[in-house]
Design an enzyme around this catalytic site. Structure first.
Site, PDB file in Angstrom:
ATOM      1  N   CYS A 140       0.760  -1.236   0.044  1.00 41.53           N
ATOM      2  CA  CYS A 140      -0.015  -0.031   0.078  1.00 41.53           C
ATOM      3  C   CYS A 140       0.970   1.356  -0.169  1.00 41.53           C
ATOM      4  O   CYS A 140       0.788   2.330  -0.747  1.00 41.53           O
ATOM      5  CB  CYS A 140      -0.978   0.012   1.320  1.00 41.53           C
ATOM      6  SG  CYS A 140      -0.178  -0.546   2.854  1.00 41.53           S
ATOM      7  N   HIS A 220      -2.246   5.122   6.548  1.00 41.79           N
ATOM      8  CA  HIS A 220      -0.980   5.816   6.707  1.00 41.79           C
ATOM      9  C   HIS A 220      -0.869   7.294   6.283  1.00 41.79           C
ATOM     10  O   HIS A 220      -1.742   7.887   5.311  1.00 41.79           O
ATOM     11  CB  HIS A 220      -0.136   4.858   5.551  1.00 41.79           C
ATOM     12  CG  HIS A 220       0.019   3.750   5.767  1.00 41.79           C
ATOM     13  ND1 HIS A 220       0.304   2.566   7.138  1.00 41.79           N
ATOM     14  CD2 HIS A 220      -0.251   2.859   4.885  1.00 41.79           C
ATOM     15  CE1 HIS A 220       0.163   1.554   6.784  1.00 41.79           C
ATOM     16  NE2 HIS A 220      -0.215   1.153   5.603  1.00 41.79           N
TER      17      HIS A 220
END
Ligand code: NAD
Length: 338
Positions: A140, A220
């Protein structure tokens, strides 16, 4: 119709299976589960054919009342493409059971780069991986960095990129892995593995990364500092370039986006499966240029950003699609914003 089998029905496998179901040119043959937990119940409720990993796990499923379509070896025979979404470092072990069958295999970012013929981010290297036997859809964080850096590099030239990644501690379904009241150095050493991982897709980008772990499950956050080759680049030019980049959307403080929590909240209103965020999120008002260096914040919805990449990887391996037509089809069917 491309016949797809999904090995592993966790965070990534469940989302890949749903995305395959939405494609007009693909059909899902089944999913491999290892144990009869609530995720098996989800698969059955969606009408997905359920395959046990092996004979022993088949017996456990059947004892729990599940009617199994077969075992993983049967799914392998039925499928044109296998998406391995098993936990990190298990895919490379599964490689032995995939080999010699002439099937196309897609691995995930938790595997070492040499598990597959190439690493993959659709908008960066679709053409280079066409008709290969296997690819690894990168993690990711690496997917988000590659989308951003390839766009900036092709317009202005990246001399050197630095990134500090504040990583979500764990996914919502694995609370025992979390960090509760601390910020972790993850890893303590600098650089982290993320920069070299970007180089598996974009070999010419100079990048140094560091990562910390924070007590959240949603996203994130990347803080990027990029020295540009074209020193005359303006903030407005960067905004225009990123505005024209697919799978990347702007949010801003004046709309009320001051935290990843608000982005996640917005995602819940997009009429998608779960609260999935497929796009790289860029805070438009964080974009600034000081002394030829570009600064910005990006958010990565870790559970979902790689899902469109898996769909495009399936088409790239099968061949016969242009990069743009595959990305367009994936974006339309998954309701991706742009
Ligand atoms: P997960 O633990 O949520 O799911 C893995 C699934 O695979 C589980 O259903 C498990 O039972 C099953 N499994 C276990 N052993 C297996 C085997 N031998 N063969 C087939 N299936 C098996 O893991 P995840 O978070 O979905 O991660 C899968 C991969 O995707 C990893 O490489 C990971 O690094 C990568 N990835 C994860 C995220 C994320 O945020 N979770 C994001 C991007 C990439």
């Amino acid at each position: 119709m491309i016949k797809v089998g999904v090995f592993g029905y966790g965070v990534i496998g469940r989302r890949v299976a749903d995305a395959v179901l939405a494609q007009p040119d693909m059909q899902i043959v089944g999913v491999v589960k290892t144990k009869p937990d609530y995720k098996a119940r989800i698969a059955v409720s969606k009408g997905l054919p359920l395959y046990a990993l092996d004979n022993e796990s088949r017996r456990i499923f059947e004892a729990a009342g599940y009617k199994m379509t077969g075992e993983s070896k049967d799914l392998l025979i039925e499928s044109d493409v296998i998406v391995d979404a098993s936990p990190g470092k298990i895919g490379i072990k599964n490689r032995d059971i995939y080999s010699g069958l002439g099937k196309k295999i897609i691995y995930q970012g938790g595997e070492p780069a040499d598990v597959a013929d190439a690493s993959f981010v659709a908008q960066c290297n679709f053409e280079q991986v066409e008709r290969k036997d296997s690819v690894r859809v990168v993690s990711c964080n690496t997917t988000g960095l590659c989308r951003l850096l390839s766009a900036v590099d092709s317009s202005f030239g990246v001399d050197k990129a630095r990134v500090v990644i504040a990583r979500r501690a764990t996914d919502p379904d694995e609370p025992d892995k979390g960090i509760v009241d601390a910020v972790g150095l993850d890893p303590v050493s600098i650089p982290s593995h993320h920069g070299p991982d970007v180089n598996t897709v974009l070999p010419n980008i100079k990048i140094i990364s560091a990562a910390i772990k924070i007590p959240t499950t949603h996203m994130h956050l990347h803080t990027l500092m990029i020295t540009l080759k074209d020193k005359s680049t303006t903030k407005d030019q960067v905004i225009e370039t990123l505005n024209n980049t697919t799978r990347l959307v702007f949010v801003s403080e004046k709309e009320g986006f001051k935290t990843t929590g608000q982005v996640f909240d917005y995602g819940r209103e997009l009429n998608r499966n779960r609260s999935d965020l497929y796009e790289l999120i860029v805070w438009k008002d964080s974009i600034n240029i000081v002394d030829g260096e570009l600064y910005l914040y990006c958010g990565v919805g870790q559970e979902a950003i790689v899902i469109p990449e898996n769909i495009d990887a399936i088409r790239a391996l099968i061949g016969g699609y242009s990069k743009d037509s595959s990305i367009r089809m994936t974006n339309q069917t998954m309701n991706i914003l742009k």
